[in-house]
Design a protein around this motif. Structure first.
Motif, short mmCIF file in Angstrom:
data_model
loop_
_atom_site.label_atom_id
_atom_site.label_comp_id
_atom_site.label_asym_id
_atom_site.label_seq_id
_atom_site.Cartn_x
_atom_site.Cartn_y
_atom_site.Cartn_z
N ILE A 36 7.27 -6.19 3.25
CA ILE A 36 8.70 -5.89 3.13
C ILE A 36 8.84 -4.49 2.56
O ILE A 36 8.29 -4.18 1.50
CB ILE A 36 9.41 -6.90 2.21
CG1 ILE A 36 9.43 -8.29 2.84
CG2 ILE A 36 10.85 -6.45 1.91
CD1 ILE A 36 10.07 -9.35 1.97
N ALA A 37 9.54 -3.63 3.29
CA ALA A 37 9.84 -2.28 2.79
C ALA A 37 11.07 -2.38 1.90
O ALA A 37 12.21 -2.23 2.35
CB ALA A 37 10.08 -1.32 3.96
N ALA A 38 10.86 -2.64 0.62
CA ALA A 38 11.95 -3.03 -0.27
C ALA A 38 12.73 -1.84 -0.80
O ALA A 38 13.96 -1.88 -0.88
CB ALA A 38 11.38 -3.84 -1.45
N HIS A 39 12.05 -0.75 -1.18
CA HIS A 39 12.72 0.39 -1.80
C HIS A 39 12.06 1.69 -1.34
O HIS A 39 10.91 1.69 -0.88
CB HIS A 39 12.66 0.31 -3.33
CG HIS A 39 13.36 -0.88 -3.90
ND1 HIS A 39 14.68 -0.86 -4.30
CD2 HIS A 39 12.93 -2.15 -4.13
CE1 HIS A 39 15.02 -2.05 -4.76
NE2 HIS A 39 13.97 -2.85 -4.66
N ALA A 40 12.79 2.79 -1.51
CA ALA A 40 12.25 4.10 -1.17
C ALA A 40 11.47 4.71 -2.34
O ALA A 40 10.72 5.67 -2.16
CB ALA A 40 13.39 5.05 -0.77
N THR A 41 11.65 4.16 -3.55
CA THR A 41 10.93 4.63 -4.72
C THR A 41 10.03 3.52 -5.25
O THR A 41 10.08 2.39 -4.78
CB THR A 41 11.92 5.08 -5.82
OG1 THR A 41 12.84 4.00 -6.09
CG2 THR A 41 12.72 6.29 -5.37
N ALA A 42 9.21 3.85 -6.24
CA ALA A 42 8.21 2.91 -6.73
C ALA A 42 8.86 1.66 -7.32
O ALA A 42 9.92 1.72 -7.94
CB ALA A 42 7.34 3.60 -7.78
N LEU A 43 8.20 0.53 -7.16
CA LEU A 43 8.70 -0.74 -7.68
C LEU A 43 8.51 -0.82 -9.19
O LEU A 43 7.56 -0.26 -9.74
CB LEU A 43 7.95 -1.91 -7.03
CG LEU A 43 8.03 -2.04 -5.50
CD1 LEU A 43 7.06 -3.10 -5.03
CD2 LEU A 43 9.45 -2.37 -5.07
N THR A 44 9.44 -1.52 -9.86
CA THR A 44 9.30 -1.77 -11.29
C THR A 44 9.18 -3.26 -11.62
O THR A 44 8.59 -3.61 -12.63
CB THR A 44 10.49 -1.19 -12.08
OG1 THR A 44 11.72 -1.68 -11.52
CG2 THR A 44 10.48 0.34 -12.02
N THR A 45 9.73 -4.13 -10.79
CA THR A 45 9.57 -5.57 -11.00
C THR A 45 9.44 -6.29 -9.66
O THR A 45 10.00 -5.85 -8.65
CB THR A 45 10.75 -6.20 -11.77
OG1 THR A 45 11.95 -6.10 -10.98
CG2 THR A 45 10.97 -5.54 -13.12
N ARG A 91 0.82 -1.22 0.00
CA ARG A 91 0.00 0.00 0.00
C ARG A 91 0.84 1.26 0.00
O ARG A 91 0.36 2.32 -0.38
CB ARG A 91 -0.94 0.00 1.21
CG ARG A 91 -1.93 -1.17 1.20
CD ARG A 91 -2.93 -1.04 2.33
NE ARG A 91 -3.84 -2.19 2.38
CZ ARG A 91 -4.87 -2.28 3.22
NH1 ARG A 91 -5.10 -1.29 4.08
NH2 ARG A 91 -5.65 -3.36 3.21
N GLN A 92 2.08 1.13 0.42
CA GLN A 92 2.99 2.28 0.40
C GLN A 92 4.01 2.11 -0.72
O GLN A 92 4.33 0.99 -1.13
CB GLN A 92 3.70 2.40 1.76
CG GLN A 92 2.77 2.66 2.92
CD GLN A 92 3.52 2.91 4.22
OE1 GLN A 92 4.53 3.61 4.24
NE2 GLN A 92 3.04 2.33 5.31
N ILE A 93 4.56 3.21 -1.18
CA ILE A 93 5.52 3.19 -2.28
C ILE A 93 6.74 2.35 -1.90
O ILE A 93 7.31 2.52 -0.82
CB ILE A 93 5.95 4.63 -2.64
CG1 ILE A 93 4.77 5.38 -3.25
CG2 ILE A 93 7.13 4.62 -3.62
CD1 ILE A 93 5.08 6.83 -3.58
#
Length: 462
Positions: free
Chosen positions: A206-215, A164-166
């Motif tokens: 999982i908070a994977a990245h600070a910017t939007a996911l691409t894959t 739900r979050q970026i």
């Protein structure tokens, strides 16, 4: 096979709207303005084709190697409304069901008996059998790419969707994936037992990245998760049970649109491809890793160096050539191939290729890559053979064991005499020697093109 005079030319390019592998990469589908076709991945063979009139498709997703495909309308003249998923039985050659939504379908993922559909802000899962049952629905953040991934191995459960979050990922566990149906005589080996349940309750976010996911990518087992973001420089590997970061790989330093990540079936390597037209290969092994790293990486525990110096770079890569160029595959023309203009969009999968020398006792098939370009190119790539540990050098570094890292002997260098009569090494020759060594090291990291074919034509390929 002698590839010395093999070439790639722009003869009758094919415009492929979409190409998809099945979960095991045994087959792939290709959609064009004429319809769709199913191919055997290796050796390349056209299995069947369907010419469709009245419109075009954006997706033909195969359900493993069965006769069921999931179709989406799209392209220049959509055959179906963008809010419908069509279940197609290719043995019957017709539609058998459809799923309709209130908005455009963004992405699909499937496994035996299941289909997951990604919309702009939610994901819906269905059980596919004699009837179609809606199993569950989960809200996501804004997900225009329709990102989602399903584990497909027997007894696997993981469904990964956008959070739900970026930059966040939601991990959902569905009922275990069933075993594939038996097609031959009963096996003499005992039936495979399901794995023991995890000792800990699996994480859900999982908070994977600070910017939007691409894959979002997961192997068949669902034990790992690979994520990339709009920055396009890093690939992060996560443990799907604990949620901990396992590895972090650097694709490059400049921004890129990463199109996909694929795990090798045994989960020892993965490949990454992007709009840069280059396929990068990383190893997931920690012991004896052959990924490249900076010279200063051993100092990072002791000095406050930027995180860049801890990065792991790919140990092998391959640049997809453009179809408009006539490219010789001989070793003498690699420098000219590096100066090509824009590369092509592609999708990449892993196969078990033929052994390097089948006549040798104990030889086993090698893992190889199949790259499909959207102009109809089929590339079978073998990986470089690496031994020993990684040679560490900043930026562009290469594995050792293939090219000698020792400097040239003084007798091999031309000498210039100084005024005092003493001999010194020519700086120009030193520079040339380093350039040649770098070029050899770069070549030693390149994947080798073993076979090139064409696909996408309904009347065959060549």
């Amino acid at each position: 096979m002698n590839l010395g005079r093999h070439s790639i030319s722009s003869t009758n390019p094919v415009n492929v709207l979409d190409a998809r592998f099945d979960p095991e990469c045994n087959i792939f589908t290709a959609t064009t303005q004429a319809g769709f076709a199913v191919y055997r991945t290796h050796p390349l063979q056209l299995i069947r084709k369907r010419e469709l009139t009245g419109g075009t498709l954006s997706t033909a997703l195969p359900l493993h190697s069965s006769n069921i495909l999931f179709l989406l309308g799209g392209g220049p003249s959509p055959l179906y409304p963008p809010n419908k998923v069509i279940l197609w039985n290719d043995a019957l050659g017709k539609e058998i069901a459809e799923l309709e939504f209130r908005e455009r379908v963004r992405g699909l993922a499937c496994r035996r008996g299941w289909l997951a559909v990604s919309l702009r802000r939610r994901v819906v899962a269905f059980q596919i059998g004699d009837t179609i049952l809606r199993y569950g629905e989960w809200d996501t953040g804004d997900n225009p790419r329709g990102l989602l991934a399903l584990a497909t191995a027997p007894y696997s459960t993981l469904l990964a969707i956008a959070g739900r979050q970026i930059g966040h990922v939601q991990l959902i566990h569905l009922p275990p994936c069933p075993l594939p149906a038996m097609t031959g005589p009963p096996s003499s080996s005992p039936p495979r037992k399901p794995p023991p349940p995890p000792s800990k309750h699996p994480v859900s976010i999982i908070a994977a990245h600070a910017t939007a996911l691409t894959t979002l990518s997961i192997p068949a087992s669902g034990r790992l998760l690979a994520t990339t973001s709009t920055r396009g420089t890093l690939v992060r590997i996560w443990d799907s049970v604990t949620g901990k970061l396992v590895r972090e790989f650097r694709r490059g330093t400049d921004k890129a649109d990463i199109y996909g990540v694929a795990f090798r079936p045994d989960e020892q390597e993965l490949c990454v491809w992007s709009d840069k037209g280059t396929v990068h290969v990383f190893t997931l092994l920690v012991s004896g890793s052959t990924n490249r790293q900076s010279t200063f990486s051993p100092l990072t525990p002791f000095l406050p160096l930027p995180k860049y110096f801890e990065s792991e770079w790919s140990y092998a890569q391959y640049r997809i050539p453009v179809q408009s160029a006539h490219i010789s595959l001989s070793s003498t023309s690699r420098s000219s191939a590096a100066d090509l203009p824009d590369e092509e969009r592609c999708v990449v999968g892993w196969i078990q290729g033929p052994a390097e020398d089948p006549s040798l006792p104990g030889s086993t098939p090698d893992h190889q890559l199949i790259a499909l370009t959207f102009t109809g190119g089929w590339y079978r790539l073998s990986l470089p053979k690496l031994t020993g540990h990684t040679k560490r050098a900043s930026g562009s570094v290469s594995p050792s064991g293939l090219v000698s890292s020792s400097p040239p002997k003084s007798s091999q260098l031309s000498r210039a005499h100084s005024v005092s009569g003493s001999s010194v090494t020519s700086r120009a020759d030193k520079g040339k020697g380093k350039e040649k060594e770098k070029e050899r090291e770069k070549d030693s990291r390149n994947c080798t093109l073993q076979e090139y074919r064409r696909y996408g034509r309904w009347d065959g390929w060549g």
